[in-house]
Design a protein around this motif. Structure first.
Motif, PDB file in Angstrom:
ATOM      1  N   MET A  52     -16.514  -6.579  -1.351  1.00  0.00           N
ATOM      2  CA  MET A  52     -16.032  -5.350  -1.958  1.00  0.00           C
ATOM      3  C   MET A  52     -15.257  -4.528  -0.930  1.00  0.00           C
ATOM      4  SD  MET A  52     -18.165  -2.494  -4.040  1.00  0.00           S
ATOM      5  CE  MET A  52     -18.225  -3.333  -5.588  1.00  0.00           C
ATOM      6  N   ARG A  53     -14.261  -3.786  -1.386  1.00  0.00           N
ATOM      7  CA  ARG A  53     -13.465  -2.948  -0.491  1.00  0.00           C
ATOM      8  C   ARG A  53     -14.345  -1.940   0.238  1.00  0.00           C
ATOM      9  NH1 ARG A  53      -7.823  -1.743  -1.760  1.00  0.00           N
ATOM     10  NH2 ARG A  53      -7.086  -3.274  -3.218  1.00  0.00           N
ATOM     11  N   ALA A  54     -13.859  -1.517   1.380  1.00  0.00           N
ATOM     12  CA  ALA A  54     -14.569  -0.489   2.135  1.00  0.00           C
ATOM     13  C   ALA A  54     -14.514   0.828   1.359  1.00  0.00           C
ATOM     14  CB  ALA A  54     -13.913  -0.322   3.504  1.00  0.00           C
ATOM     15  N   THR A  55     -15.431   1.707   1.665  1.00  0.00           N
ATOM     16  CA  THR A  55     -15.534   2.977   0.948  1.00  0.00           C
ATOM     17  C   THR A  55     -14.218   3.725   0.892  1.00  0.00           C
ATOM     18  OG1 THR A  55     -17.832   3.168   1.628  1.00  0.00           O
ATOM     19  CG2 THR A  55     -16.756   5.169   0.911  1.00  0.00           C
ATOM     20  N   PHE A  56     -13.559   3.870   2.021  1.00  0.00           N
ATOM     21  CA  PHE A  56     -12.345   4.677   2.058  1.00  0.00           C
ATOM     22  C   PHE A  56     -11.173   3.999   1.363  1.00  0.00           C
ATOM     23  CE2 PHE A  56     -13.111   2.560   6.062  1.00  0.00           C
ATOM     24  CZ  PHE A  56     -11.960   1.806   6.245  1.00  0.00           C
ATOM     25  N   ASP A  57     -11.260   2.716   1.087  1.00  0.00           N
ATOM     26  CA  ASP A  57     -10.189   2.029   0.373  1.00  0.00           C
ATOM     27  C   ASP A  57     -10.125   2.411  -1.106  1.00  0.00           C
ATOM     28  OD1 ASP A  57      -9.081   0.831   2.526  1.00  0.00           O
ATOM     29  OD2 ASP A  57      -9.986  -1.125   2.182  1.00  0.00           O
ATOM     30  N   TRP A  58     -11.158   3.066  -1.614  1.00  0.00           N
ATOM     31  CA  TRP A  58     -11.097   3.525  -3.002  1.00  0.00           C
ATOM     32  C   TRP A  58     -10.005   4.576  -3.177  1.00  0.00           C
ATOM     33  CZ3 TRP A  58     -12.725   1.908  -7.574  1.00  0.00           C
ATOM     34  CH2 TRP A  58     -13.654   0.879  -7.583  1.00  0.00           C
ATOM     35  N   VAL A  59      -9.734   5.328  -2.153  1.00  0.00           N
ATOM     36  CA  VAL A  59      -8.645   6.311  -2.218  1.00  0.00           C
ATOM     37  C   VAL A  59      -7.319   5.577  -2.371  1.00  0.00           C
ATOM     38  CG1 VAL A  59      -7.481   8.186  -0.998  1.00  0.00           C
ATOM     39  CG2 VAL A  59      -9.968   7.988  -0.874  1.00  0.00           C
ATOM     40  N   VAL A  60      -7.141   4.509  -1.616  1.00  0.00           N
ATOM     41  CA  VAL A  60      -5.924   3.702  -1.705  1.00  0.00           C
ATOM     42  C   VAL A  60      -5.841   2.999  -3.060  1.00  0.00           C
ATOM     43  CG1 VAL A  60      -4.675   1.738  -0.704  1.00  0.00           C
ATOM     44  CG2 VAL A  60      -5.841   3.369   0.785  1.00  0.00           C
ATOM     45  N   PHE A  61      -6.954   2.442  -3.525  1.00  0.00           N
ATOM     46  CA  PHE A  61      -6.993   1.754  -4.815  1.00  0.00           C
ATOM     47  C   PHE A  61      -6.610   2.712  -5.946  1.00  0.00           C
ATOM     48  CE2 PHE A  61      -9.517  -0.034  -8.448  1.00  0.00           C
ATOM     49  CZ  PHE A  61      -8.783  -1.205  -8.603  1.00  0.00           C
ATOM     50  N   SER A  62      -7.022   3.961  -5.835  1.00  0.00           N
ATOM     51  CA  SER A  62      -6.666   4.937  -6.869  1.00  0.00           C
ATOM     52  C   SER A  62      -5.159   5.148  -6.925  1.00  0.00           C
ATOM     53  CB  SER A  62      -7.381   6.270  -6.634  1.00  0.00           C
ATOM     54  OG  SER A  62      -6.869   6.932  -5.502  1.00  0.00           O
ATOM     55  N   GLY A  63      -4.517   5.110  -5.771  1.00  0.00           N
ATOM     56  CA  GLY A  63      -3.058   5.246  -5.739  1.00  0.00           C
ATOM     57  C   GLY A  63      -2.361   4.047  -6.339  1.00  0.00           C
ATOM     58  N   GLU A  64      -2.914   2.855  -6.115  1.00  0.00           N
ATOM     59  CA  GLU A  64      -2.329   1.636  -6.679  1.00  0.00           C
ATOM     60  C   GLU A  64      -2.415   1.620  -8.200  1.00  0.00           C
ATOM     61  OE1 GLU A  64      -4.531  -1.548  -4.890  1.00  0.00           O
ATOM     62  OE2 GLU A  64      -3.762  -1.129  -2.882  1.00  0.00           O
ATOM     63  N   VAL A  65      -3.537   2.058  -8.731  1.00  0.00           N
ATOM     64  CA  VAL A  65      -3.774   1.990 -10.177  1.00  0.00           C
ATOM     65  C   VAL A  65      -3.163   3.178 -10.912  1.00  0.00           C
ATOM     66  CG1 VAL A  65      -5.571   1.992 -11.963  1.00  0.00           C
ATOM     67  CG2 VAL A  65      -5.872   0.625  -9.897  1.00  0.00           C
ATOM     68  N   LEU A  66      -3.363   4.377 -10.396  1.00  0.00           N
ATOM     69  CA  LEU A  66      -2.964   5.592 -11.112  1.00  0.00           C
ATOM     70  C   LEU A  66      -1.578   6.095 -10.741  1.00  0.00           C
ATOM     71  CD1 LEU A  66      -6.333   7.497 -10.695  1.00  0.00           C
ATOM     72  CD2 LEU A  66      -5.588   6.197 -12.694  1.00  0.00           C
ATOM     73  N   GLY A  67      -1.070   5.656  -9.606  1.00  0.00           N
ATOM     74  CA  GLY A  67       0.184   6.207  -9.098  1.00  0.00           C
ATOM     75  C   GLY A  67      -0.129   7.284  -8.084  1.00  0.00           C
ATOM     76  N   ARG A  68       0.563   7.251  -6.989  1.00  0.00           N
ATOM     77  CA  ARG A  68       0.252   8.119  -5.848  1.00  0.00           C
ATOM     78  C   ARG A  68       0.198   9.604  -6.192  1.00  0.00           C
ATOM     79  NH1 ARG A  68       0.029   8.516  -0.338  1.00  0.00           N
ATOM     80  NH2 ARG A  68       1.222  10.195   0.593  1.00  0.00           N
ATOM     81  N   GLY A  69       1.138  10.099  -6.972  1.00  0.00           N
ATOM     82  CA  GLY A  69       1.184  11.531  -7.252  1.00  0.00           C
ATOM     83  C   GLY A  69       0.808  11.901  -8.673  1.00  0.00           C
ATOM     84  N   SER A  70       0.094  11.025  -9.384  1.00  0.00           N
ATOM     85  CA  SER A  70      -0.238  11.318 -10.780  1.00  0.00           C
ATOM     86  C   SER A  70      -1.230  12.475 -10.879  1.00  0.00           C
ATOM     87  CB  SER A  70      -0.809  10.080 -11.475  1.00  0.00           C
ATOM     88  OG  SER A  70      -2.120   9.822 -11.023  1.00  0.00           O
ATOM     89  N   GLU A  71      -1.141  13.213 -11.970  1.00  0.00           N
ATOM     90  CA  GLU A  71      -2.042  14.350 -12.185  1.00  0.00           C
ATOM     91  C   GLU A  71      -3.485  13.886 -12.284  1.00  0.00           C
ATOM     92  OE1 GLU A  71      -0.309  15.965 -15.730  1.00  0.00           O
ATOM     93  OE2 GLU A  71       0.912  17.388 -14.585  1.00  0.00           O
ATOM     94  N   GLU A  72      -3.694  12.710 -12.892  1.00  0.00           N
ATOM     95  CA  GLU A  72      -5.044  12.177 -13.027  1.00  0.00           C
ATOM     96  C   GLU A  72      -5.656  11.886 -11.655  1.00  0.00           C
ATOM     97  OE1 GLU A  72      -4.384   8.756 -15.421  1.00  0.00           O
ATOM     98  OE2 GLU A  72      -4.516   9.866 -17.291  1.00  0.00           O
TER      99      GLU A  72
END
Length: 140
Positions: A52-72
């Motif tokens: 599983m990804r490291a804890t801090f990689d969830w921030v990066v994963f959120s950018g990959e899935v949601l888009g870096r500057g998305s409101e969500e």
């Protein structure tokens, strides 16, 4: 490929919205001085590609899935940072060790000019999208 629990013939439990929130709060508790955006993704790779990804990689994963500057994404990461900040301030030992920047979700909503209910809907939608993306990725 379905992840399996080692030593058992059961599939690993699916990622839930609650799990996503816990990982993101853990990331901001570990890195209290970081903003909700990182300059670039983490370049470290796990030794085991199935790990599983490291804890801090969830921030990066959120950018990959949601888009870096998305409101969500902004809503979810703002909430996670505010929650981590609140937990650290309540914990006596952590409070003495760390100066935690940032404000509350209410401060953010007032600054941006949105209702708290709108903020919470965005956060929930982002959380569900991340959990679904994680589960789809691991079901291949």
């Amino acid at each position: 490929m379905v992840q399996r629990i080692p030593g058992r013939d059961l599939p690993a439990p699916a990622m839930t919205c609650h799990d996503v929130e816990r990982w993101l709060v853990a990331a901001f508790m570990a890195f209290t001085s970081s903003g909700i955006f990182s300059v670039r993704p983490n370049r470290l790779q796990p030794n085991d590609p199935e790990e599983m990804r490291a804890t801090f990689d969830w921030v990066v994963f959120s950018g990959e899935v949601l888009g870096r500057g998305s409101e969500e994404r902004i809503a979810l990461l703002t909430w996670a940072r505010a929650t981590a900040r609140r937990r650290i301030k309540r914990h006596r030992r952590l409070r003495l060790l760390r100066d935690v920047p940032g404000g509350t979700v209410t401060d953010y909503c007032n600054e941006v000019g949105i209702w708290r209910r709108t903020f919470d809907r965005r956060r929930k939608r982002a959380c569900e999208r991340l959990a679904n993306a994680w589960n789809e990725r691991n079901s291949r």
